[in-house]
Motif scaffolding. Structure first.
Motif, PDB file in Angstrom:
ATOM      1  N   ASN A 304      48.201  45.312  42.362  1.00 61.38           N
ATOM      2  CA  ASN A 304      49.024  44.223  41.817  1.00 61.38           C
ATOM      3  C   ASN A 304      48.355  42.864  42.031  1.00 61.38           C
ATOM      4  OD1 ASN A 304      52.000  43.642  40.807  1.00 61.38           O
ATOM      5  ND2 ASN A 304      51.534  42.112  42.374  1.00 61.38           N
ATOM      6  N   ILE A 305      47.787  42.640  43.225  1.00 63.35           N
ATOM      7  CA  ILE A 305      47.143  41.354  43.509  1.00 63.35           C
ATOM      8  C   ILE A 305      45.859  41.200  42.709  1.00 63.35           C
ATOM      9  CG2 ILE A 305      45.978  40.026  45.306  1.00 63.35           C
ATOM     10  CD1 ILE A 305      47.997  41.068  47.287  1.00 63.35           C
ATOM     11  N   VAL A 306      45.003  42.240  42.717  1.00 62.41           N
ATOM     12  CA  VAL A 306      43.717  42.149  41.999  1.00 62.41           C
ATOM     13  C   VAL A 306      43.955  41.978  40.505  1.00 62.41           C
ATOM     14  CG1 VAL A 306      41.598  43.381  41.427  1.00 62.41           C
ATOM     15  CG2 VAL A 306      42.484  43.451  43.762  1.00 62.41           C
ATOM     16  N   GLY A 307      44.891  42.761  39.960  1.00 60.27           N
ATOM     17  CA  GLY A 307      45.210  42.611  38.542  1.00 60.27           C
ATOM     18  C   GLY A 307      45.766  41.235  38.231  1.00 60.27           C
ATOM     19  N   GLY A 308      46.590  40.698  39.138  1.00 65.17           N
ATOM     20  CA  GLY A 308      47.141  39.364  38.932  1.00 65.17           C
ATOM     21  C   GLY A 308      46.068  38.293  38.942  1.00 65.17           C
ATOM     22  N   LEU A 309      45.093  38.420  39.843  1.00 68.42           N
ATOM     23  CA  LEU A 309      44.001  37.438  39.889  1.00 68.42           C
ATOM     24  C   LEU A 309      43.156  37.501  38.623  1.00 68.42           C
ATOM     25  CD1 LEU A 309      42.874  37.846  43.623  1.00 68.42           C
ATOM     26  CD2 LEU A 309      44.244  35.989  42.617  1.00 68.42           C
ATOM     27  N   PHE A 310      42.884  38.721  38.150  1.00 64.87           N
ATOM     28  CA  PHE A 310      42.115  38.871  36.922  1.00 64.87           C
ATOM     29  C   PHE A 310      42.890  38.310  35.727  1.00 64.87           C
ATOM     30  CE2 PHE A 310      40.588  41.583  33.323  1.00 64.87           C
ATOM     31  CZ  PHE A 310      39.303  41.046  33.260  1.00 64.87           C
ATOM     32  N   LEU A 311      44.192  38.543  35.712  1.00 64.13           N
ATOM     33  CA  LEU A 311      45.031  37.988  34.648  1.00 64.13           C
ATOM     34  C   LEU A 311      45.022  36.462  34.699  1.00 64.13           C
ATOM     35  CD1 LEU A 311      47.100  38.276  32.364  1.00 64.13           C
ATOM     36  CD2 LEU A 311      48.887  38.477  34.122  1.00 64.13           C
ATOM     37  N   GLY A 312      45.068  35.898  35.892  1.00 63.44           N
ATOM     38  CA  GLY A 312      45.008  34.443  36.012  1.00 63.44           C
ATOM     39  C   GLY A 312      43.724  33.876  35.453  1.00 63.44           C
ATOM     40  N   TYR A 313      42.612  34.596  35.649  1.00 60.91           N
ATOM     41  CA  TYR A 313      41.329  34.166  35.077  1.00 60.91           C
ATOM     42  C   TYR A 313      41.390  34.151  33.553  1.00 60.91           C
ATOM     43  CZ  TYR A 313      36.490  34.536  33.525  1.00 60.91           C
ATOM     44  OH  TYR A 313      35.295  34.353  32.863  1.00 60.91           O
ATOM     45  N   LEU A 314      42.045  35.176  32.957  1.00 58.50           N
ATOM     46  CA  LEU A 314      42.146  35.221  31.495  1.00 58.50           C
ATOM     47  C   LEU A 314      43.090  34.144  30.966  1.00 58.50           C
ATOM     48  CD1 LEU A 314      42.399  39.104  30.945  1.00 58.50           C
ATOM     49  CD2 LEU A 314      40.375  37.645  30.699  1.00 58.50           C
ATOM     50  N   LEU A 315      44.181  33.860  31.712  1.00 64.87           N
ATOM     51  CA  LEU A 315      45.140  32.875  31.237  1.00 64.87           C
ATOM     52  C   LEU A 315      44.584  31.460  31.299  1.00 64.87           C
ATOM     53  CD1 LEU A 315      48.449  34.241  32.865  1.00 64.87           C
ATOM     54  CD2 LEU A 315      47.775  34.367  30.458  1.00 64.87           C
ATOM     55  N   ARG A 316      43.573  31.228  32.137  1.00 66.04           N
ATOM     56  CA  ARG A 316      42.986  29.887  32.213  1.00 66.04           C
ATOM     57  C   ARG A 316      42.281  29.495  30.912  1.00 66.04           C
ATOM     58  NH1 ARG A 316      39.253  29.012  37.243  1.00 66.04           N
ATOM     59  NH2 ARG A 316      38.294  30.864  36.312  1.00 66.04           N
ATOM     60  N   ASP A 317      41.875  30.495  30.113  1.00 64.04           N
ATOM     61  CA  ASP A 317      41.165  30.215  28.870  1.00 64.04           C
ATOM     62  C   ASP A 317      42.107  30.028  27.694  1.00 64.04           C
ATOM     63  OD1 ASP A 317      38.799  30.415  30.236  1.00 64.04           O
ATOM     64  OD2 ASP A 317      38.552  32.554  29.801  1.00 64.04           O
ATOM     65  N   GLY A 318      43.374  29.805  27.976  1.00 60.38           N
ATOM     66  CA  GLY A 318      44.327  29.525  26.905  1.00 60.38           C
ATOM     67  C   GLY A 318      44.907  30.748  26.257  1.00 60.38           C
ATOM     68  N   ALA A 319      44.803  31.902  26.927  1.00 56.35           N
ATOM     69  CA  ALA A 319      45.328  33.132  26.331  1.00 56.35           C
ATOM     70  C   ALA A 319      46.838  33.107  26.209  1.00 56.35           C
ATOM     71  CB  ALA A 319      44.899  34.341  27.168  1.00 56.35           C
ATOM     72  N   SER A 320      47.506  32.242  26.990  1.00 49.96           N
ATOM     73  CA  SER A 320      48.966  32.200  26.936  1.00 49.96           C
ATOM     74  C   SER A 320      49.481  31.749  25.576  1.00 49.96           C
ATOM     75  CB  SER A 320      49.494  31.256  28.025  1.00 49.96           C
ATOM     76  OG  SER A 320      48.970  29.942  27.856  1.00 49.96           O
ATOM     77  N   GLN A 321      48.589  31.180  24.732  1.00 51.87           N
ATOM     78  CA  GLN A 321      49.007  30.735  23.403  1.00 51.87           C
ATOM     79  C   GLN A 321      49.221  31.896  22.442  1.00 51.87           C
ATOM     80  OE1 GLN A 321      45.962  27.987  22.139  1.00 51.87           O
ATOM     81  NE2 GLN A 321      46.433  26.490  23.763  1.00 51.87           N
ATOM     82  N   LEU A 322      48.908  33.136  22.888  1.00 50.72           N
ATOM     83  CA  LEU A 322      49.066  34.293  22.015  1.00 50.72           C
ATOM     84  C   LEU A 322      50.540  34.625  21.778  1.00 50.72           C
ATOM     85  CD1 LEU A 322      46.273  36.620  23.462  1.00 50.72           C
ATOM     86  CD2 LEU A 322      46.222  35.328  21.317  1.00 50.72           C
ATOM     87  N   GLY A 323      51.419  34.134  22.650  1.00 48.89           N
ATOM     88  CA  GLY A 323      52.846  34.363  22.465  1.00 48.89           C
ATOM     89  C   GLY A 323      53.270  35.748  22.906  1.00 48.89           C
ATOM     90  N   GLY A 324      54.527  36.079  22.663  1.00 45.46           N
ATOM     91  CA  GLY A 324      55.048  37.404  22.981  1.00 45.46           C
ATOM     92  C   GLY A 324      54.992  37.693  24.472  1.00 45.46           C
ATOM     93  N   LEU A 325      54.533  38.914  24.809  1.00 47.14           N
ATOM     94  CA  LEU A 325      54.461  39.336  26.205  1.00 47.14           C
ATOM     95  C   LEU A 325      53.528  38.448  27.008  1.00 47.14           C
ATOM     96  CD1 LEU A 325      55.157  41.373  28.427  1.00 47.14           C
ATOM     97  CD2 LEU A 325      53.234  42.789  27.622  1.00 47.14           C
TER      98      LEU A 325
END
Length: 434
Positions: A304-325
């Protein structure tokens, strides 16, 4: 009024005919409290008083007194109903932590999959046919060694094979979701009834010695005996005297023994009851779950922690603009990370707390054990005290023939029965004389 459950349990264990001393010893309660609670229970449950010729009082209860109370008071029925409901609610609370963990992992890795799929699609669109597509690569350490088979339909058979490898003596009936709660918070205080055990053991020791003891016989069941004059003058016996209406007796040599008249009277013949040589506290355990379940819970927490850190790295590049989930996950991202960190931090802190707590418990057990050994190896002075205490030892069992008055029958009828018994006794003696 609220009735004491310990009193009711003691009455049932003692076959519904008791004295105050019986109940105080069985439940480990103060004599005054036991007397007050017995009177209340007799009043509410239709019990009867029996007065012996010696003036001692017994309490006789009907065997169905709980049913009488249930029919009489809706609060008791409501309490029993709530206890059944609470067992179900608490089970749901226990498994909820495991469900939240799995849900958190699913959200994190489903979001990672969506983001990487979107990135690969964009790369393919820009690269055209020459790109030839690309492969989404998830490092195995992100998923952990068992995450894929956990969602596999054959997981049940896999788990059965693992359990088959365990020895039958260490078989664990706790399921995975319950083991997550156990990993986080343990399985409760192993010494929750310590005070009840303490006073039951003290009362049993007094009764085994027919109501007369020395302080050294009680010391193995106490925690601190004090220092200096407090220990020399046996101040630690004051709570025991207060609880069981005891009194000190002083020998001609100035030695003190303790006499408990209330615990010398019983409604039944009292035999020697087994009691531990000293009060032993149980050490705290980190968890009742198996080592495999604990490893799996810790591993999923790490995932859970490692996946969360990797997800945080992806979200820093503006991936949150994809919407939905992805947008939803971005809004609760710190909640997911916080839960993952707490999931491992809480058991880690609890582990060190348990080690510190067990050291204290072991030290207390060793002190009480040394007192028990000193009692078994009594010197001449202690032997004198024990001999003096025996002068006050007594046991008074009140049978039906000793009853002078009872509330079960009318007073005139009792007097008639009493007269008939006296006449029969005189005839028997006259016949024996002739």
């Amino acid at each position: 009024m609220a009735l004491n459950p310990s009193i009711m349990q003691a009455v049932e264990k003692l076959d519904y005919r008791v004295t105050v001393g019986d109940v105080a010893a069985q439940a480990g309660l103060e004599v005054n409290v036991a007397e007050k609670e017995l009177l209340a229970l007799a009043s509410e449950a239709g019990g009867h008083l029996q007065v012996a010729q010696t003036g001692d009082i017994l309490y006789q209860f009907p065997k169905h007194f709980r049913a009488v109370l249930r029919n009489k008071y809706w609060r008791l029925r409501l309490k029993e109903w709530w206890e059944r409901v609470w067992r179900v609610l608490f089970y749901l609370i226990r498994i909820s932590f495991g469900i939240i963990l799995l849900l958190s992992i699913f959200i994190i890795f489903a979001t990672i999959f969506i983001i990487l799929t979107s990135v690969n699609r964009d790369n393919n669109n820009r690269g055209g046919r020459s790109g030839g597509g690309s492969i989404i690569f998830f490092p195995r350490f992100l998923w952990g060694p068992d995450l894929f088979w956990f969602f596999d339909p054959n997981y049940g058979r896999y788990q059965q094979r693992r359990q088959h490898r365990r020895s039958s003596s260490s078989e664990n009936k706790m399921n995975f979701l319950e083991s997550v709660f156990s990993f986080l918070f343990g399985d409760g205080n192993p010494n929750a009834n310590l005070e009840e055990r303490r006073w039951q053991a003290i009362a049993t020791t007094i009764r085994n010695n027919k109501g007369a003891v020395v302080a050294e016989q009680i010391a193995p069941y106490l925690d601190e005996l004090g220092e200096g004059y407090s220990q020399e003058f046996e101040d630690y016996m004051l709570p025991v005297l207060s609880r069981f209406n005891g009194r000190p007796e002083v020998s001609p040599d100035g030695q003190i023994v303790y006499h408990f008249p209330e615990l010398q009277v019983s409604a039944q013949q009292q035999n020697q009851q087994s009691v531990a040589a000293y009060l032993r506290e149980s050490p705290w355990r980190f968890s009742e779950a198996s080592s495999g379940q604990l490893s799996l819970a810790a591993g999923l927490g790490g995932v859970n922690i490692v996946g969360g850190l990797f997800l945080g790295y992806l979200l820093r590049d503006g991936a949150s603009q994809l919407g939905g989930l992805v947008a939803f996950t971005a809004s609760i991202y710190w909640l997911l990370i916080g839960y993952g960190i707490a999931f491992l931090a809480v058991p880690l802190g609890r582990y060190f707390w348990i080690k510190w707590r067990n050291q204290k418990i072991e030290a207390r057990n060793e002190r009480r054990q040394k007192r028990a050994i000193a009692l078994n190896q009594a010197d001449s002075e202690l032997q004198k005290k024990l001999t003096f205490a025996n002068q006050f030892a007594a046991q008074n069992t009140i049978s039906g023939e000793d009853i002078a008055y009872t509330t079960e029958t009318d007073l005139i009828e009792q007097e008639s029965q009493r007269s008939a018994q006296i006449d029969a006794e005189w005839r028997r003696r006259l016949e024996e004389g002739n």
